[in-house]
Design a protein around this motif. Structure first.
Motif, PDB file in Angstrom:
ATOM      1  N   VAL A 138       0.819  -1.209   0.000  1.00 38.73           N
ATOM      2  CA  VAL A 138       0.000   0.000   0.000  1.00 38.73           C
ATOM      3  C   VAL A 138       0.852   1.258   0.000  1.00 38.73           C
ATOM      4  N   THR A 139       1.724   1.362   0.996  1.00 41.06           N
ATOM      5  CA  THR A 139       2.471   2.619   1.164  1.00 41.06           C
ATOM      6  C   THR A 139       3.589   2.769   0.137  1.00 41.06           C
ATOM      7  N   ALA A 140       4.365   1.718  -0.070  1.00 41.93           N
ATOM      8  CA  ALA A 140       5.522   1.821  -0.965  1.00 41.93           C
ATOM      9  C   ALA A 140       5.153   2.238  -2.385  1.00 41.93           C
ATOM     10  N   PRO A 141       4.108   1.663  -3.009  1.00 40.43           N
ATOM     11  CA  PRO A 141       3.762   2.128  -4.367  1.00 40.43           C
ATOM     12  C   PRO A 141       3.392   3.605  -4.421  1.00 40.43           C
ATOM     13  N   LEU A 142       2.741   4.114  -3.380  1.00 38.45           N
ATOM     14  CA  LEU A 142       2.368   5.525  -3.364  1.00 38.45           C
ATOM     15  C   LEU A 142       3.567   6.425  -3.142  1.00 38.45           C
ATOM     16  N   LEU A 143       4.637   5.871  -2.581  1.00 44.42           N
ATOM     17  CA  LEU A 143       5.858   6.640  -2.351  1.00 44.42           C
ATOM     18  C   LEU A 143       6.813   6.588  -3.534  1.00 44.42           C
ATOM     19  N   ALA A 144       6.442   5.875  -4.596  1.00 43.93           N
ATOM     20  CA  ALA A 144       7.346   5.720  -5.741  1.00 43.93           C
ATOM     21  C   ALA A 144       7.814   7.054  -6.318  1.00 43.93           C
ATOM     22  N   PRO A 145       6.932   8.064  -6.512  1.00 42.25           N
ATOM     23  CA  PRO A 145       7.440   9.354  -7.016  1.00 42.25           C
ATOM     24  C   PRO A 145       8.439  10.000  -6.073  1.00 42.25           C
ATOM     25  N   GLY A 146       8.174   9.922  -4.764  1.00 44.05           N
ATOM     26  CA  GLY A 146       9.113  10.501  -3.800  1.00 44.05           C
ATOM     27  C   GLY A 146      10.436   9.778  -3.774  1.00 44.05           C
ATOM     28  N   ILE A 147      10.389   8.448  -3.853  1.00 42.37           N
ATOM     29  CA  ILE A 147      11.626   7.667  -3.863  1.00 42.37           C
ATOM     30  C   ILE A 147      12.427   7.967  -5.127  1.00 42.37           C
ATOM     31  N   ALA A 148      11.722   8.091  -6.266  1.00 44.47           N
ATOM     32  CA  ALA A 148      12.415   8.406  -7.518  1.00 44.47           C
ATOM     33  C   ALA A 148      13.058   9.785  -7.461  1.00 44.47           C
ATOM     34  N   ALA A 149      12.337  10.767  -6.911  1.00 43.92           N
ATOM     35  CA  ALA A 149      12.895  12.114  -6.800  1.00 43.92           C
ATOM     36  C   ALA A 149      14.091  12.141  -5.860  1.00 43.92           C
ATOM     37  N   THR A 150      13.996  11.406  -4.770  1.00 44.61           N
ATOM     38  CA  THR A 150      15.105  11.364  -3.809  1.00 44.61           C
ATOM     39  C   THR A 150      16.327  10.680  -4.408  1.00 44.61           C
ATOM     40  N   ALA A 151      16.102   9.575  -5.109  1.00 43.80           N
ATOM     41  CA  ALA A 151      17.218   8.882  -5.748  1.00 43.80           C
ATOM     42  C   ALA A 151      17.869   9.759  -6.806  1.00 43.80           C
ATOM     43  N   LEU A 152      17.054  10.499  -7.563  1.00 41.08           N
ATOM     44  CA  LEU A 152      17.600  11.407  -8.575  1.00 41.08           C
ATOM     45  C   LEU A 152      18.452  12.488  -7.928  1.00 41.08           C
ATOM     46  N   PHE A 153      17.958  13.056  -6.831  1.00 41.87           N
ATOM     47  CA  PHE A 153      18.725  14.076  -6.121  1.00 41.87           C
ATOM     48  C   PHE A 153      20.070  13.525  -5.648  1.00 41.87           C
TER      49      PHE A 153
END
Length: 277
Positions: free
Chosen positions: A186-201
């Protein structure tokens, strides 16, 4: 209220000016990379090279080990991004869901730590890495980049976690899902944009970083791409402009490629369709 045509035109003009401001360094770098030495020394520079040439690219690869340095940078940047995200994600979840004095103190530490300049922390970091025998090693540089990127990555992910409604997790618990299943499904899929942005940073920060790599890496075979680019500048401060521009342009491509791969997740809605009104 409808936007007036004049206001809309002003908005588009401001946006266009901003895009030109952002694109100017890259376009000028690309133009310089294809110019001959004669054009580079001209008193009247032009945007488009009159006689485009690939000699600068060939000279750059002949003079310096750019591919090996780029591989070092890629390993360090990717390693730092992965480790920072793996550490920051569970920490951000705990800080966002459990409000406590310790959580508020950790948030304050995240904000304060961003104010420390590189020069202030380089000596303690050098001594710690020396004791760990990680001086002049890529794993040691990865460790430094993780420590440096972790506070901001944690701060970013806390905001994303707080944007996920707790009601979704409560609904999953009512349906019989355990804590781990709820986090994963539930939570991890919804955090995918945030995780992607953090990894990019974290990736871009590590890819472009110069100061730590210059101080901590001494062996030529372990140096990263930003450090190798300085070799195109002579002892008297005179830059070999053509090869330097060609090498610098190539050094920007991986960051652009990584952003192109993850930009859909970053710009996608964090919770689009998750909650029905």
């Amino acid at each position: 209220m409808r936007t007036r045509p004049a206001a809309r035109a002003g908005q588009y003009a401001a946006l266009l000016a901003y895009l030109v401001f952002l694109a100017f360094p890259l376009l000028w770098l690309l133009s310089t990379a294809f110019k001959s030495p004669r054009e580079l020394g001209s008193l009247h520079p032009t945007w488009i090279p009159r006689h485009p040439t690939l000699a600068n690219f060939r000279q750059a690869f002949d003079e310096q080990p750019l591919l090996h340095a780029a591989l070092n940078s890629l390993l360090v940047a990717a390693g730092a991004a992965v480790v920072a995200v793996l550490i920051a994600t569970p920490m951000a979840y705990v800080m966002a869901r459990r409000r406590s004095p310790l959580s508020r103190a950790a948030t304050g530490w995240v904000v304060v730590s961003q104010a420390f300049p590189f020069v202030l922390v380089i000596i303690p970091l050098f001594l710690v890495l020396k004791r760990l025998r990680l001086i002049d090693s890529l794993p040691g540089l990865v460790l430094v980049y993780v420590v440096w990127a972790l506070p901001f990555a944690l701060w970013m992910l806390v905001g994303y976690v707080r944007a996920v409604p707790a009601e979704l997790e409560e609904a999953a618990a009512v349906d019989g899902a355990g804590r781990l299943r709820t986090l994963v499904s539930v939570t991890a899929p919804l955090l995918a944009p945030g995780i992607a942005a953090t990894a990019l940073f974290a990736f871009v920060t590590a890819w472009n970083e110069f100061f730590f790599a210059l101080v901590l890496l001494k062996s030529p075979g372990r140096q990263t791409l930003p450090v190798v680019l300085t070799r195109f500048i002579g002892a008297e401060g005179v830059a070999d402009l053509g090869p330097l521009a060609a090498a610098a342009f190539l050094a920007t491509l991986p960051s652009l490629a990584v952003f192109a791969l993850v930009q859909r997740r970053i710009t996608g809605g964090l919770l689009t369709g998750a909650v029905k009104s």
